[in-house]
Design an enzyme around this catalytic site. Structure first.
Site: not given
Ligand code: CAA
Length: 243
Positions: A151, A182, A184
């Protein structure tokens, strides 16, 4: 009456854009992925939009032939004054676990489709000597985001595309700008895991998700601006990322 074409116009941000432009007196052409007519009528009613102000274009952005056909039909008897490339999807995963489908789907919809939509519309705008192209990027195209290599790549790509096209059209009456929202309050963001969303909100100086109305007002401002505002990326993110 001026007209605006909004891709993905029935989605979260798309709906807010359609409402704002129609309220400002525009006719809105709204692309959607072959939704049934009852769903579209329900959407009009729910959003208090008169059907005389909105026309629907059923098309799948990843089907180039369909996009070309629908747009040439539209452009045969309509001037599009404003194009908003808004449609976008996510398929979040850390990169090492990402499937090639997650990569391809996001690149195809968010970035590759810009070509088939923008080329015919921009060409018609140049012919008429006026146009405003607004491409919706994201805060995550500017700062990157854990879990969004696909993305973020597309959203950063949109900015490069816009800066280049802005230079090419700057003497032809057509501006090209980017709005980078950001986090939303849309279904896309609502689907983020609750603990992750709480952490995100905590990092926004305004302590709230971006208001749809604020985004739509930024798009209207760009649409109504003169030629000097071109090639710019306007962040609407509650101060979460400043560059
Ligand atoms: N920075 C550093 N480390 C992170 C992190 C971050 N931002 N997020 C997660 N981690 C770490 C976790 O703490 C975890 O660490 P441990 O293994 O030591 O516990 C490890 O990374 C794995 O994290 P998850 O348990 O979350 O892993 P997962 O495989 O279940 O999920 C993911 C991965 C799907 C990417 C999930 O983290 C997620 O959904 N993240 C959010 C992504 C995001 O912000 N998407 C925005 C969508 S909205 C949009 O895109 C609109 C827009 O334009 C703004």
């Amino acid at each position: 009456m001026k007209s605006v074409l909004i891709t993905g116009g029935t989605g979260g941000i798309g709906t807010a854009l359609v409402k704002a432009f129609v309220n400002k007196g525009y006719h809105a052409y709204v692309t959607h992925t072959h939704k049934p007519m009852e769903a579209l009528s329900g959407w009009l009613t729910e959003n208090q939009l008169g059907e005389e102000y909105v026309s629907f274009l059923p098309l799948n952005l990843n089907n180039r032939a369909e996009v070309t056909q629908q747009l040439s039909k539209l452009l045969a008897n309509t001037n599009v004054d404003v194009l908003i490339n808004n449609a976008g999807i996510t398929a979040d995963s850390t990169f090492l676990k990402m499937s090639v489908e997650q990569w391809d789907n996001v690149i195809d919809t968010n970035l590759k489709a810009l070509f088939s939509v923008t080329q015919p519309i921009a060409s018609s705008m140049v012919e008429h000597g006026f146009g405003r192209i607004i491409n919706i990027s994201s805060i995550n195209g500017l700062k990157g985001q854990f879990g969004q290599c696909n993305y973020s790549a597309t959203k950063a790509g949109i900015i490069g595309f816009s800066k280049s096209l802005a230079q090419e059209l700057a003497t032809k009456g057509v501006t090209v700008n980017v709005i980078a929202p950001g986090y939303t309050m849309t279904p896309m963001v609502e689907s983020i895991r609750e603990d992750i969303l709480d952490r995100i909100k905590g990092n926004i100086p305004t302590k709230q998700l971006v208001l749809l109305e604020d985004l739509a007002n930024a798009a209207l401002m760009v649409a109504e601006s003169g030629m000097s505002l071109t090639g710019e990326t306007i962040s609407v993110n509650g101060g979460q990322y400043m560059c």
